[in-house]
Design an enzyme around this catalytic site. Structure first.
Site, PDB file in Angstrom:
ATOM      1  N   HIS A 136      24.050   9.567  52.834  1.00  0.00           N
ATOM      2  CA  HIS A 136      23.132   9.477  53.982  1.00  0.00           C
ATOM      3  C   HIS A 136      23.829   8.979  55.248  1.00  0.00           C
ATOM      4  CE1 HIS A 136      21.990   5.101  53.921  1.00  0.00           C
ATOM      5  NE2 HIS A 136      22.118   5.183  52.614  1.00  0.00           N
ATOM      6  N   ASP A 151      26.854   1.057  54.404  1.00  0.00           N
ATOM      7  CA  ASP A 151      25.700   1.740  53.813  1.00  0.00           C
ATOM      8  C   ASP A 151      25.147   2.689  54.877  1.00  0.00           C
ATOM      9  OD1 ASP A 151      23.327   2.493  52.671  1.00  0.00           O
ATOM     10  OD2 ASP A 151      22.404   0.526  52.720  1.00  0.00           O
ATOM     11  N   GLU A 166      17.388   8.268  54.845  1.00  0.00           N
ATOM     12  CA  GLU A 166      17.352   7.722  53.483  1.00  0.00           C
ATOM     13  C   GLU A 166      16.742   6.338  53.488  1.00  0.00           C
ATOM     14  OE1 GLU A 166      18.785   5.447  49.954  1.00  0.00           O
ATOM     15  OE2 GLU A 166      19.056   5.010  52.072  1.00  0.00           O
ATOM     16  N   GLU A 167      17.076   5.573  54.519  1.00  0.00           N
ATOM     17  CA  GLU A 167      16.667   4.169  54.573  1.00  0.00           C
ATOM     18  C   GLU A 167      15.155   3.991  54.718  1.00  0.00           C
ATOM     19  OE1 GLU A 167      18.471   1.738  53.848  1.00  0.00           O
ATOM     20  OE2 GLU A 167      20.546   2.270  54.258  1.00  0.00           O
ATOM     21  N   ASP A 216      26.317   6.193  47.324  1.00  0.00           N
ATOM     22  CA  ASP A 216      25.679   5.133  48.104  1.00  0.00           C
ATOM     23  C   ASP A 216      26.289   3.799  47.709  1.00  0.00           C
ATOM     24  OD1 ASP A 216      23.928   3.849  49.892  1.00  0.00           O
ATOM     25  OD2 ASP A 216      22.261   5.146  49.330  1.00  0.00           O
ATOM     26  N   HIS A 227      22.966  -4.516  53.925  1.00  0.00           N
ATOM     27  CA  HIS A 227      21.987  -4.658  55.005  1.00  0.00           C
ATOM     28  C   HIS A 227      22.191  -5.940  55.808  1.00  0.00           C
ATOM     29  CE1 HIS A 227      18.829  -1.460  53.577  1.00  0.00           C
ATOM     30  NE2 HIS A 227      20.074  -1.024  53.579  1.00  0.00           N
TER      31      HIS A 227
HETATM   32 ZN   LIG Z   1      22.287   3.508  51.413  1.00  0.00          ZN
END
Ligand SMILES: [Zn+2]
Length: 330
Positions: A62, A165, A195-196, A218, A304
């Site tokens: 992603h 990510d 995707e998130e 991922d 994140h």
């Molecule tokens: Zn991801």
């Protein structure tokens, strides 16, 4: 590889606003594929014909990252935001942010918020404006911003930055695509959007491609953070072969094949059971009549946050495993 990673994490690509990164990826991968297109919702789909065209392999990484969307501008010129994706308010506070038009700001916490109430609702972006009218010249309702790119090299080939990510996966996919002259099957390198916010790009892409095999890439958590989850994935222990996350239980035949290829090529690997969090893997597994699916996970500490941390040796292991799958098939 390092330069590709740096280029990809520097590109603007908050969920729903992936076109700047999509353009870069299209230009990069085009020389190594037969065709590249951006589909109607913004996924990049690069196609490379394989030795056996009766089967289709889809690779999904992603392009989007978490960020913030402007909801309201105060009379003071301070900007209220909502989250785009899973924001950790504490982890993202007191950093610099940038909007798509280049406007820079800082993101801080409402100084009056009680510790236990800290969330995205208590986050404020300050672009230096003296009042609302001045702020509105630079930023509009619905604009999005992301944390600013910075990359720190640590010991032991470890690096820390935001948005590994899933830009690392985009870089890994690109590197693997470069290595393979003739894939085993017709191969679709898909760089997905959104995707998130719920794997929204990979679903229609998988529906259109109807893959026989689907491999996502991922990041995954590691158990070696202070207070981290009880899991065996560790930084520096190799590519993580996913067994399960909250969206998918991977095909046993794919897990076995990944293990076999890792052993054959001496690729360091480990196994991942992720108890919370989903990936694009599930979109491929359940598309059309279903596909054999798996996921190569990149061991990552502090996901994140602006300091997601990986070991480049693991990143290389992921490239090698992905390249082996594309070249040798199932
Ligand atoms: Zn991801």
């Amino acid at each position: 590889m390092y330069n590709t990673i740096k280029k990809y994490i520097s590109a603007f690509s908050v969920s729903g606003n992936e076109s700047p990164l999509a353009k870069i990826i299209c230009d990069d991968i085009a020389p190594y594929c037969d065709s590249v297109e951006i589909d109607p919702i913004g996924n990049v789909i690069a196609f490379k014909k394989g030795a056996d065209s009766t089967k289709r392999l889809m690779i999904a990484s992603h392009m989007d990252e978490i960020g913030f969307m402007v909801t309201y501008i105060e009379e003071s010129g301070l900007i209220r935001v909502t989250n785009v994706g899973g924001i950790n308010a504490v982890a993202s506070s007191y950093g610099s942010v940038v909007f798509a038009n280049g406007t820079k700001g800082i993101i801080v916490l409402d100084m009056g918020a009680k510790k236990e109430d800290i969330s995205v609702k208590s986050m404020v972006v300050d672009i230096g404006a003296k009042n609302k009218a001045q702020a509105e010249k630079k930023v509009k309702i619905g604009d999005v911003c992301a944390l600013e790119q910075r990359i720190t090299r640590l010991m032991n080939s470890r690096i820390a930055a935001k948005a590994f990510d899933d830009r690392l996966a985009c870089a890994i996919t690109f590197e693997a695509a470069k290595l393979i002259e003739e894939p085993a099957y017709d191969t679709y390198y898909v760089f997905t959007i959104q995707e998130e916010v719920g794997c929204r790009g990979s679903k229609p892409a998988a529906f259109g491609i109807a893959p026989t095999y689907g491999i996502a890439l991922d990041v995954t958590h590691t158990g070696d953070m202070v207070g981290g989850p009880k899991m065996t994935v560790k930084l520096g222990e190799g590519a993580a072969i996913k067994i399960k996350d909250s969206s998918v239980i991977c095909s046993r035949s794919v897990i076995n094949r990944m293990t076999e290829l890792s052993e054959k090529h001496g690729i360091k690997h480990q196994y991942e059971v992720l108890t919370a969090g989903g990936t694009d893997t599930s979109s491929m597994q359940t598309a059309c009549a279903g596909a054999f699916t798996g996921c190569i996970s990149i061991p990552t500490r502090y996901i994140h946050t602006p300091v997601e941390t990986v070991d480049m040796a693991d990143v290389t292991a992921c490239v090698n495993l992905l390249a082996a799958i594309i070249k040798e098939g199932f």
